[in-house]
Design a protein around this motif. Sequence first.
Motif, PDB file in Angstrom:
ATOM      1  N   UNK A 255      10.123  81.053  21.302  1.00 46.66           N
ATOM      2  CA  UNK A 255      10.228  82.250  21.769  1.00 46.66           C
ATOM      3  C   UNK A 255      10.916  82.611  22.952  1.00 46.66           C
ATOM      4  N   UNK A 256      11.884  83.610  23.292  1.00 48.65           N
ATOM      5  CA  UNK A 256      12.567  83.976  24.393  1.00 48.65           C
ATOM      6  C   UNK A 256      11.835  84.268  25.666  1.00 48.65           C
ATOM      7  N   UNK A 257      12.247  84.005  26.448  1.00 47.09           N
ATOM      8  CA  UNK A 257      11.662  84.195  27.851  1.00 47.09           C
ATOM      9  C   UNK A 257      12.237  85.481  28.564  1.00 47.09           C
ATOM     10  N   UNK A 258      11.463  85.953  29.376  1.00 44.09           N
ATOM     11  CA  UNK A 258      12.038  87.099  30.064  1.00 44.09           C
ATOM     12  C   UNK A 258      13.467  87.128  30.790  1.00 44.09           C
ATOM     13  N   UNK A 259      13.882  85.887  31.223  1.00 43.91           N
ATOM     14  CA  UNK A 259      15.094  85.704  31.897  1.00 43.91           C
ATOM     15  C   UNK A 259      16.298  85.321  31.025  1.00 43.91           C
ATOM     16  N   UNK A 260      16.060  85.341  29.769  1.00 43.72           N
ATOM     17  CA  UNK A 260      17.048  84.795  28.698  1.00 43.72           C
ATOM     18  C   UNK A 260      17.035  83.748  28.069  1.00 43.72           C
ATOM     19  N   UNK A 261      15.940  82.704  28.746  1.00 50.46           N
ATOM     20  CA  UNK A 261      15.967  81.274  28.115  1.00 50.46           C
ATOM     21  C   UNK A 261      15.009  81.274  27.129  1.00 50.46           C
ATOM     22  N   UNK A 262      14.502  80.145  26.486  1.00 49.89           N
ATOM     23  CA  UNK A 262      13.761  79.801  25.620  1.00 49.89           C
ATOM     24  C   UNK A 262      12.536  79.168  25.710  1.00 49.89           C
ATOM     25  N   UNK A 263      11.402  79.301  25.231  1.00 49.80           N
ATOM     26  CA  UNK A 263      10.174  78.439  25.386  1.00 49.80           C
ATOM     27  C   UNK A 263       9.951  78.016  23.894  1.00 49.80           C
ATOM     28  N   UNK A 264      10.001  76.401  23.996  1.00 46.93           N
ATOM     29  CA  UNK A 264       9.798  75.688  22.779  1.00 46.93           C
ATOM     30  C   UNK A 264       8.348  74.899  22.730  1.00 46.93           C
ATOM     31  N   UNK A 265       7.695  75.366  21.819  1.00 47.80           N
ATOM     32  CA  UNK A 265       6.343  74.683  21.857  1.00 47.80           C
ATOM     33  C   UNK A 265       6.346  73.068  21.481  1.00 47.80           C
ATOM     34  N   UNK A 266       5.213  72.597  21.905  1.00 47.12           N
ATOM     35  CA  UNK A 266       5.478  70.922  21.841  1.00 47.12           C
ATOM     36  C   UNK A 266       5.261  70.390  20.213  1.00 47.12           C
ATOM     37  N   UNK A 267       4.833  71.191  19.400  1.00 48.35           N
ATOM     38  CA  UNK A 267       4.473  70.610  18.219  1.00 48.35           C
ATOM     39  C   UNK A 267       5.574  71.373  17.126  1.00 48.35           C
ATOM     40  N   UNK A 268       6.608  72.022  17.816  1.00 50.38           N
ATOM     41  CA  UNK A 268       7.663  72.394  16.814  1.00 50.38           C
ATOM     42  C   UNK A 268       8.211  71.046  16.405  1.00 50.38           C
ATOM     43  N   UNK A 269       8.692  71.176  14.783  1.00 49.51           N
ATOM     44  CA  UNK A 269       9.445  70.008  14.427  1.00 49.51           C
ATOM     45  C   UNK A 269      10.930  69.880  14.783  1.00 49.51           C
TER      46      UNK A 269
END
Length: 328
Positions: free
Chosen positions: A60-74
């Motif tokens: 998912x996108x973060x408020x500052x234009x970055x990304x957050x990637x969950x740990x179990x994303x393949x």
Amino acid sequence: MREFDYRRAEDVPGAVALLDADPDARYLGGGTNLVDLMKTGVERPARLVDVRRLPLDHIESTGDGGLRIGATVTNSDLAAHPEVRRRYPALAQAVLAGASGQLRNMATVGGNLLQRTRCGYFADVTKPCNKRLPGSGCPAVEGEHHNHAVLGASEHCIAVHPSDMGVALTAFDAVVSYRTVDGAGEVPLADFYLPVGDTPHRETALPPGALITGVTLPPVPPASRYRKVRERASYAFAIGSVAAALDISGGVVREARLAFGAVASRPWRAYAAEHVLNGAPASADHFAAAADAELAGARTLPGNAYKVTLMRNLVVAVLSELAEETAR
């Protein structure tokens, strides 16, 4: 393989509680590295805590234009995600270069960061290895070391970290989030891997029992690239790799991000090279000077000295390609 207990975690607090109750337990994600090490006897957990079904599989996108990637994303889902491909192309390229499609379908982001070295002496329990058995020695120094470290090593260990994904994340200033029984925490990837020193068995700064929950990426220059050199064309570990991002305006480098792979016990952030690049003309001469500045600290052995020349040429090639891309 040692007999072990298996538990499937239903939520993050439950997962960390299970590991806290048994210090000889291990988290199980895709298992693409851990299970191999269990088969050879390098890892001998009494319990596996399966975290694959935890709700940590989102990007998912973060408020500052970055990304957050969950740990179990393949790894497959990470490389295919449209925002990863658009904003962080070097990350998608690194993941695709890292393994076969079958392995990418199983491997997870958190597990990728925690994978262990592929040094043959580490993987062979009949051989001494300071990383596996502290104080037993490092036979690679006098033995087979053609793919071993030229930066940041010590006489106690010269093994390299095998991750491709970690190299790109290091260049992008990623931050690792984790959870323990005491609560949540985070650590920049630049500080995540510990220096080898005389304790090569201590690999990360994670607290005991910590579960990686995600990785956060800040906004970065949109032009980035990952290039990997390997001994065969398909799905081999790197003998050298580079992740780079450049912001160029008027032929001058405004911002450079650079990380090396397969040259150290951790993904190697090339700060000295970045210092040379920032504010300098985007030319092959300056790209070569940046590589030379970083590699000036290399300590080689007879079998791996080739890596200095290889990495110099690789840096120049990747940065030159990025400069051409941004000039279009």
